[in-house]
Each structure stands twice: as C-alpha cells, then as structure tokens.
Design a protein around this motif. Structure first.
Motif, PDB file in Angstrom:
ATOM      1  N   ALA A  17      -3.914   2.898  18.963  1.00  0.00           N
ATOM      2  CA  ALA A  17      -4.973   3.813  19.342  1.00  0.00           C
ATOM      3  C   ALA A  17      -5.682   3.277  20.573  1.00  0.00           C
ATOM      4  N   PRO A  18      -6.375   4.145  21.331  1.00  0.00           N
ATOM      5  CA  PRO A  18      -7.066   3.700  22.544  1.00  0.00           C
ATOM      6  C   PRO A  18      -8.104   2.628  22.283  1.00  0.00           C
ATOM      7  N   ASP A  19      -8.678   2.569  21.081  1.00  0.00           N
ATOM      8  CA  ASP A  19      -9.702   1.567  20.821  1.00  0.00           C
ATOM      9  C   ASP A  19      -9.102   0.223  20.429  1.00  0.00           C
ATOM     10  N   GLY A  20      -7.779   0.081  20.519  1.00  0.00           N
ATOM     11  CA  GLY A  20      -7.136  -1.198  20.245  1.00  0.00           C
ATOM     12  C   GLY A  20      -6.693  -1.361  18.806  1.00  0.00           C
ATOM     13  N   GLN A  21      -6.985  -0.400  17.951  1.00  0.00           N
ATOM     14  CA  GLN A  21      -6.587  -0.516  16.559  1.00  0.00           C
ATOM     15  C   GLN A  21      -5.196   0.064  16.366  1.00  0.00           C
ATOM     16  N   SER A  22      -4.453  -0.522  15.424  1.00  0.00           N
ATOM     17  CA  SER A  22      -3.093  -0.075  15.167  1.00  0.00           C
ATOM     18  C   SER A  22      -3.095   1.293  14.515  1.00  0.00           C
ATOM     19  N   THR A  23      -2.005   2.011  14.714  1.00  0.00           N
ATOM     20  CA  THR A  23      -1.809   3.269  14.025  1.00  0.00           C
ATOM     21  C   THR A  23      -1.353   2.975  12.602  1.00  0.00           C
ATOM     22  N   TRP A  24      -1.926   3.680  11.647  1.00  0.00           N
ATOM     23  CA  TRP A  24      -1.544   3.515  10.247  1.00  0.00           C
ATOM     24  C   TRP A  24      -1.024   4.829   9.711  1.00  0.00           C
ATOM     25  N   LEU A  25      -0.056   4.751   8.825  1.00  0.00           N
ATOM     26  CA  LEU A  25       0.428   5.918   8.106  1.00  0.00           C
ATOM     27  C   LEU A  25      -0.156   5.877   6.708  1.00  0.00           C
ATOM     28  N   ARG A  26      -0.700   6.987   6.265  1.00  0.00           N
ATOM     29  CA  ARG A  26      -1.339   7.030   4.954  1.00  0.00           C
ATOM     30  C   ARG A  26      -0.375   7.630   3.918  1.00  0.00           C
ATOM     31  N   MET A  27      -0.164   6.901   2.839  1.00  0.00           N
ATOM     32  CA  MET A  27       0.681   7.375   1.758  1.00  0.00           C
ATOM     33  C   MET A  27      -0.217   7.853   0.622  1.00  0.00           C
ATOM     34  N   GLY A  28      -0.226   9.155   0.400  1.00  0.00           N
ATOM     35  CA  GLY A  28      -1.039   9.734  -0.647  1.00  0.00           C
ATOM     36  C   GLY A  28      -0.197  10.186  -1.827  1.00  0.00           C
ATOM     37  N   GLY A  29      -0.809  10.938  -2.737  1.00  0.00           N
ATOM     38  CA  GLY A  29      -0.077  11.399  -3.909  1.00  0.00           C
ATOM     39  C   GLY A  29       0.175  10.270  -4.893  1.00  0.00           C
ATOM     40  N   CYS A  30       1.402  10.182  -5.394  1.00  0.00           N
ATOM     41  CA  CYS A  30       1.828   9.100  -6.300  1.00  0.00           C
ATOM     42  C   CYS A  30       0.997   9.044  -7.574  1.00  0.00           C
ATOM     43  N   ASP A  31       0.409  10.145  -7.999  1.00  0.00           N
ATOM     44  CA  ASP A  31      -0.503  10.135  -9.143  1.00  0.00           C
ATOM     45  C   ASP A  31       0.117   9.557 -10.408  1.00  0.00           C
ATOM     46  N   ASP A  32       1.405   9.862 -10.651  1.00  0.00           N
ATOM     47  CA  ASP A  32       2.069   9.416 -11.876  1.00  0.00           C
ATOM     48  C   ASP A  32       3.040   8.265 -11.624  1.00  0.00           C
ATOM     49  N   ALA A  33       2.782   7.480 -10.596  1.00  0.00           N
ATOM     50  CA  ALA A  33       3.740   6.435 -10.219  1.00  0.00           C
ATOM     51  C   ALA A  33       3.651   5.178 -11.068  1.00  0.00           C
ATOM     52  N   LEU A  34       2.600   5.033 -11.868  1.00  0.00           N
ATOM     53  CA  LEU A  34       2.394   3.771 -12.588  1.00  0.00           C
ATOM     54  C   LEU A  34       3.597   3.373 -13.441  1.00  0.00           C
ATOM     55  N   PRO A  35       4.246   4.283 -14.186  1.00  0.00           N
ATOM     56  CA  PRO A  35       5.403   3.854 -14.990  1.00  0.00           C
ATOM     57  C   PRO A  35       6.573   3.342 -14.161  1.00  0.00           C
ATOM     58  N   PHE A  36       6.598   3.660 -12.862  1.00  0.00           N
ATOM     59  CA  PHE A  36       7.725   3.278 -12.024  1.00  0.00           C
ATOM     60  C   PHE A  36       7.465   2.021 -11.196  1.00  0.00           C
ATOM     61  N   THR A  37       6.277   1.445 -11.333  1.00  0.00           N
ATOM     62  CA  THR A  37       5.946   0.275 -10.512  1.00  0.00           C
ATOM     63  C   THR A  37       6.764  -0.953 -10.892  1.00  0.00           C
ATOM     64  N   GLU A  38       7.316  -0.969 -12.118  1.00  0.00           N
ATOM     65  CA  GLU A  38       8.152  -2.093 -12.525  1.00  0.00           C
ATOM     66  C   GLU A  38       9.628  -1.832 -12.263  1.00  0.00           C
ATOM     67  N   SER A  39       9.933  -0.692 -11.687  1.00  0.00           N
ATOM     68  CA  SER A  39      11.352  -0.377 -11.437  1.00  0.00           C
ATOM     69  C   SER A  39      11.610  -0.080  -9.967  1.00  0.00           C
ATOM     70  N   GLY A  40      10.862  -0.750  -9.096  1.00  0.00           N
ATOM     71  CA  GLY A  40      11.170  -0.686  -7.667  1.00  0.00           C
ATOM     72  C   GLY A  40      10.398   0.317  -6.857  1.00  0.00           C
ATOM     73  N   PHE A  41       9.356   0.947  -7.432  1.00  0.00           N
ATOM     74  CA  PHE A  41       8.620   1.963  -6.669  1.00  0.00           C
ATOM     75  C   PHE A  41       8.021   1.377  -5.394  1.00  0.00           C
ATOM     76  N   PHE A  42       7.298   0.268  -5.505  1.00  0.00           N
ATOM     77  CA  PHE A  42       6.649  -0.318  -4.333  1.00  0.00           C
ATOM     78  C   PHE A  42       7.635  -1.006  -3.406  1.00  0.00           C
ATOM     79  N   ASP A  43       8.760  -1.473  -3.948  1.00  0.00           N
ATOM     80  CA  ASP A  43       9.725  -2.200  -3.121  1.00  0.00           C
ATOM     81  C   ASP A  43      10.220  -1.357  -1.957  1.00  0.00           C
ATOM     82  N   LYS A  44      10.307  -0.052  -2.161  1.00  0.00           N
ATOM     83  CA  LYS A  44      10.822   0.837  -1.114  1.00  0.00           C
ATOM     84  C   LYS A  44       9.902   0.893   0.101  1.00  0.00           C
ATOM     85  N   PHE A  45       8.633   0.565  -0.098  1.00  0.00           N
ATOM     86  CA  PHE A  45       7.662   0.701   0.983  1.00  0.00           C
ATOM     87  C   PHE A  45       7.129  -0.634   1.489  1.00  0.00           C
TER      88      PHE A  45
END
Length: 373
Positions: free
Chosen positions: A133-161
C-alpha cells in the motif's frame, strides 16, 4: 513464538452500518459524531496495542485530527475483492467440502486493483502479497467464513493456508459460536494475523469475526506474548461502545461488569484460598474487580469476605443468624441481595443481639449462644 497481530475492524463495521441501505446494526451516532467517536476509539485501541482498521471514508478526517503520526498503528481499508472459486480448489483436492467452513478470501488493500481471475489460490495470494500500500503497509488478504471449520482443524484445514500466513489474515465467522477458538488455533498453529472486533458477534453480528479481547486473553493463558498492553483500559472501550448505543451484557466474557462476581459458597471459599482455582486471569488485568454476591447459595465464608470488603465488623456468633436471614430474603425476592440490603441485615442482627444481651444483663440471665466450629 512469532509475533501475532490483532486487527480491530469496529470502525469499518460502524462506517458500513451508517451507510443507507445497510443491514448492520446502526450506531447511535450522526456522521459528524462518528468522526469524533472514531478518533477516541482509535487512540484507545492503539494504546492497548491493537491494530485499527480505518475505513477509507474516514481516513482523511482522522489524518487531519492527528497530523503528528497519522499512519502509526492502523491499517487502511479501501478495497475488497471476493475470490470464491479459488478457495474451492483447496477443499475439492482433499475430498471434503464443509458447507459453512469453506472460506471467503477478500483482498484488503489501499490501492486500486482489478478482480483476480479464479485459479490457483497459492499463486494468486502470493501475487497479491507482493504488493504494498502507499503508506508502506503490506497488502493482506482476509479469509472469512469458516464458521464450521473447528472439526476439521485436526485434519489439515489450516495446513492448506499456512504457507500463505505472511499475507493472509483470518476473520472467522461465528455462526457456530467457534470464532474465538478458530482464531486462537490459527495463531497457535503459526498464523500471524487475525481480524475481528471488540465485543465480536455479541455486538456486531456473526460475520464480524471473533471478539479480539477473548482471543487476547486466550493467548495470554497459553503463555503467548501478544504484545498487547494496558488491557485494564477495556472498560473504557465498553463505555465508548455504550455511548454509541450498544449494550454490553454484564456477563459478557472479559468485558462484562459481573464476570468476577461469585455467590456459591465453595467458589468463594476457593477464591479466598487461591484465586487461580477459578480465575484464568486476575480481574485487575482487564480493569475489573472481584465482587462477592450474597444470595441463597452463599455460605459463612462468603458472609465473612463480603463483610471485610464492606468494612463491616461481623462477629462469629452472628454468622448463623445472618446466614438464615440472607437466605430468607434472597428466596423471597428471587435474586441476590444488594450491598445496602446486606449492610442493613448485618446492622439488624447486631442490634437485635445487643438488645438481647442488654435485656439478659438486667435480669441476670446470660443468653445462650450457639457455638460452631
């Protein structure tokens, strides 16, 4: 442990709500009042160590109000792009497709860009992350949703990102009541940034992300240094939210006025002996105080502690009669006693006992006093 960042999006949520046609809950502020309110909110949140997202329509006003260092400690929010199909590839590759756990990837930047073509998620996010960005800060991508992701956190959900953690900020939804847990897990697994809001879904709706104060305290309880400071000023944030017309429940985790109020006898006795048995963090660390509530579940230990808190002299011989009177009143009025009621009962017990002793002294008969251990 790497450095984590907690980004508060309250000002963006309020700015959106003030626009005509918005379905979000509208703060009780005019546009002019909102600018002043936003300046106080930004200063307070920065003082506690949070990053603050500034909506583009408010950026110029806040720069003018704070010209000394207008860019320190906050991020601009001027552009958002949805990449729905790109994220589907990640889930289809592994053969599971949770309906509400599928994330939405939103680019947040302060420069004009063209919508990304859907395709390889990793390549697209890496490309976006290379921009600044012009103010020197990095661009970030926001990942939203994932409301029901908790059961998948032990089976590689976060590893993909996780390989994209330098450019990906997580803002989980709270339809399943798991936003705080998901945000904490993201950061504990190696994620660098979480976007949310003070109060979270209890104030702003399920799509507003996790309650940042809950994320902060959860991380602290795990021994993770968040870099936050002055969290004893959180009651000031609650006061500001109330001036904007938002009601904060007295039982709201971290923020509620009554979360350190205890009535049950065994709880009171345990806290008196060792507060960490029931409290994962001390009340003063978030600007609150422990209080003893006197009601039908109270025991003698609670009466003693309450009397000490209120500087009331309570004799051991008074305790049984006082406890019976307290329980009777609490049952009759169907709620706990106020401090004024408790003080009045203490005084009436002492007065009644004194009158009996005085009458006994006149007759030369000593009143029977029930002894107990």
């Amino acid at each position: 442990m790497h450095t984590v960042q907690l980004l508060d999006t309250t000002l963006s949520l309020f700015s959106t709500a003030l626009r005509s046609g918005s379905s979000r809950r509208r703060p009780r502020l005019s546009h002019e009042e909102f600018t002043s309110w936003a300046g106080r909110w930004r200063i307070l949140l920065q003082d506690m160590g949070f990053l603050v997202e500034i909506p583009s329509d408010l950026l110029g006003s806040l720069h003018a109000a704070s010209p000394a260092d207008p860019k320190a400690g906050f991020c601009t929010e001027q552009h958002a792009l949805l990449l729905p199909a790109a994220t589907e590839d990640v889930f289809e590759a592994d053969g599971y497709k949770p309906e509400t756990a599928r994330p939405n990837i939103i680019e947040t930047a302060s420069v004009e860009t063209s919508p990304f073509e859907t395709g390889n998620l990793g390549a697209r996010i890496s490309e976006a992350g290379a921009a600044s960005a012009p103010d020197g800060q990095s661009t970030w991508l926001r990942m939203g949703g994932c409301d029901d992701a908790l059961p998948f956190t032990e089976s590689g959900f976060f590893d993909k990102f996780m390989t994209l953690r330098d450019v990906l900020e997580f803002c989980p939804g709270d339809q399943a009541g798991c936003a705080t847990a998901l945000a904490v897990l993201w950061l504990l697994r190696g994620g660098k940034r979480v976007a949310g809001s003070i109060g979270g879904s209890a104030l702003h709706g399920t799509s507003s992300g996790p309650a940042l104060e809950e994320v902060a305290l959860c991380l602290e309880s795990q021994g993770v240094h968040t870099g936050l400071r002055n969290l004893h000023k959180l009651p000031e944030a609650v006061a500001l939210l109330r001036t904007a017309g938002f009601s904060v429940s007295p039982h709201k985790a971290v923020l509620g006025d009554h979360i350190f109020a205890v009535e049950s006898g065994i709880h009171v006795d345990g806290i008196a002996k060792n507060p960490t048995l029931y409290e994962t963090y001390p009340p003063e660390s978030v600007g609150l105080e422990r209080s003893i509530v006197i009601g039908k579940h109270s025991g003698r230990a609670a009466l003693r502690l309450k009397a000490v808190q209120m500087n009331i002299s309570l004799m051991e011989t008074h305790e049984n009669r006082l406890l019976a009177a307290v329980q009777k009143m609490a049952v009759r009025q169907q709620h706990s006693l106020s401090d004024r009621q408790f003080a009045a009962l203490c005084e009436s017990i002492k007065t009644s006992f004194g009158e009996k002793r005085h009458a006994a002294a006149k007759t030369g008969i000593r009143p029977l006093e029930k002894r107990h251990g």
